[in-house]
Design a protein around this motif. Structure first.
Motif: not given
Length: 124
Positions: A35-44
């Motif tokens: 998450n330091k490299f990229s923003c997450g969209g969504y998850s399960d």
């Protein structure tokens, strides 16, 4: 879990979110680092979806110690630009025990096992 699966498209789907990369099998600590490299969209429970180009995620995972061990593309014609990558992370070897301590522990275990066998074989 040392293996993870990444699936993503190399050609854009739409103008708003052109890329979608699904990452499955990460440990919580790896998710935090990624998450330091990229923003997450969504998850399960098992998969996180990142709305960035796959090369961005693959590069970040390589920095975190993962290596690509296999890749493939989907066989479905309309999704010909989807690819899957299997990545693996090597774990460090555990520190070896001090040999003197290990020998003493083995000798004491042998003594306990022998005492246990003697009590089993006694005829009353």
């Amino acid at each position: 879990m040392p293996y993870i699966i990444i699936r993503g498209n190399l050609a854009s789907y739409s103008h708003k979110y052109p890329w979608r990369v699904l990452v499955s099998g990460l440990k919580a600590s790896d998710i935090e680092q990624l998450n330091k490299f990229s923003c997450g969209g969504y998850s399960d429970e098992t998969t996180i979806v990142y709305l960035v180009h796959p090369c961005h995620i693959l590069s970040a995972l390589e920095i975190l110690g993962f290596r690509v061990v296999a890749s493939s593309s989907t066989a479905v014609k309309q999704d010909y630009n989807e690819y899957m990558w299997t990545m693996r992370k090597e774990f460090s070897e555990p520190e070896p025990l001090d040999t003197e301590t290990a020998v003493k522990e083995n000798l004491s275990n042998i003594g306990r096992e022998a005492a246990g066998l003697e009590s089993c074989h006694k005829v009353h």
